[in-house]
Design an enzyme around this catalytic site. Structure first.
Site, PDB file in Angstrom:
ATOM      1  N   SER A  51      -3.962  -4.267  -3.008  1.00  0.00           N
ATOM      2  CA  SER A  51      -4.938  -4.501  -1.945  1.00  0.00           C
ATOM      3  C   SER A  51      -4.891  -3.475  -0.826  1.00  0.00           C
ATOM      4  CB  SER A  51      -4.763  -5.900  -1.368  1.00  0.00           C
ATOM      5  OG  SER A  51      -5.161  -6.881  -2.299  1.00  0.00           O
ATOM      6  N   LYS A 199      -2.399  -2.846   6.292  1.00  0.00           N
ATOM      7  CA  LYS A 199      -2.912  -3.607   5.153  1.00  0.00           C
ATOM      8  C   LYS A 199      -1.786  -3.827   4.154  1.00  0.00           C
ATOM      9  CE  LYS A 199      -5.887  -5.851   2.815  1.00  0.00           C
ATOM     10  NZ  LYS A 199      -4.725  -6.642   2.308  1.00  0.00           N
ATOM     11  N   THR A 200      -1.653  -5.062   3.719  1.00  0.00           N
ATOM     12  CA  THR A 200      -0.674  -5.412   2.694  1.00  0.00           C
ATOM     13  C   THR A 200      -1.254  -5.202   1.300  1.00  0.00           C
ATOM     14  OG1 THR A 200      -1.398  -7.712   2.674  1.00  0.00           O
ATOM     15  CG2 THR A 200       0.422  -7.146   4.163  1.00  0.00           C
ATOM     16  N   GLY A 201      -0.370  -5.231   0.328  1.00  0.00           N
ATOM     17  CA  GLY A 201      -0.777  -5.208  -1.074  1.00  0.00           C
ATOM     18  C   GLY A 201       0.333  -5.788  -1.927  1.00  0.00           C
TER      19      GLY A 201
END
Length: 264
Positions: A51, A199-201
């Site tokens: 993501s 932003k995480t992923g």
């Protein structure tokens, strides 16, 4: 071990099969000068962007006119869309809530509207990772799957290089694309005065012997205070836990690294 860590994504299955070979990287770079402030771990190892790729989708979406502002367009949820048991994905979604909940199907709707040729042109112009948006071999699903544990791969070193291009506005996109993407990342200002855009992923390595015990976790973005900006990328491959790997990496960064940015 050194030879294994130097391999590309194609060799990650063999890496993931070794219980002791968990990866980690923390990389921070001064956005203006390119000075490396911290580089711990296997920062040259590529993995699925998961993501974190939503930052790229947002830039492309706003530049191409598919996305308009924080709340336009609203795309109506369809039962055929993948939700992976995320209740927050089973609702009509706008750009702001898409990023907040890391909604896969919203990103897929944007890339589908872009089309294969335009998607590839953007990724090549951005110099993003291995630039391979072909998707799973023989499935022709690059538009919707290439960044989801598939063909597209990027290392933490490459993440920070790409983020520097965003912060310094060196990509061939409109000013609006930069501005709106920054807004929907839901920036937060810490007690020490640094504002974080991140932003995480979360993703998984290719399965080996049906072993689904591991997850990649990402947290990437930039931190600003006054006239200074630091870009960062955190990545780990560790054992699956109750909390997704991406949010765990984010929380650890905000707790242990972001509080020390003034010392870098």
């Amino acid at each position: 071990m050194a030879a294994v860590l130097a391999t590309s994504l194609a060799l990650q299955p063999s890496l993931a099969s070794q219980s002791a070979s968990l990866l980690s990287c923390t990389a921070l770079v001064d956005a203006a000068t390119g000075q490396q402030l911290r580089r711990d771990g296997q920062c040259g190892e590529r993995a699925t962007p998961a993501s974190t790729f939503n930052i790229v989708v947002a830039l492309m979406g706003y530049d191409s006119g598919i996305l308009t502002d924080e709340h336009t367009p609203v795309i109506k949820y369809q039962p055929s869309y993948p939700t992976w048991d995320h209740t927050d994905w089973r609702i009509d979604t706008d750009p702001s809530s898409w990023i907040k909940y890391s909604n896969l199907w919203y990103a897929q709707q944007v890339t589908t509207r872009l089309g294969e040729d335009k998607l590839q042109r953007y990724i090549s112009a951005f110099g993003y990772g291995n630039q391979d948006v072909s998707g799973d071999a023989g499935k022709h699903n690059g538009l919707t799957q290439s960044w989801v544990e598939s063909s597209l791969a990027i290392s933490p070193d490459e993440q920070v290089a790409f983020l520097r291009k965003i912060v310094n506005r060196q990509l061939p996109i409109s000013a609006k694309a930069y501005d709106m993407t920054s807004r929907i990342l839901h920036p937060q200002t810490l007690a020490n005065g640094w504002t974080i855009y991140g932003k995480t992923g979360t993703g998984s390595p290719p399965l080996i012997n049906s072993d689904d015990d591991r997850q990649y976790g990402w947290y990437v973005g930039w931190a600003t205070k006054g006239s200074r900006t630091i870009v960062f990328a955190n990545m780990t491959l560790d054992h699956r836990q109750d909390v997704f790997a991406g949010p765990r990496i984010r929380d650890a960064f905000l707790r242990n690294v972001a509080t020390q940015l003034d010392t870098l």
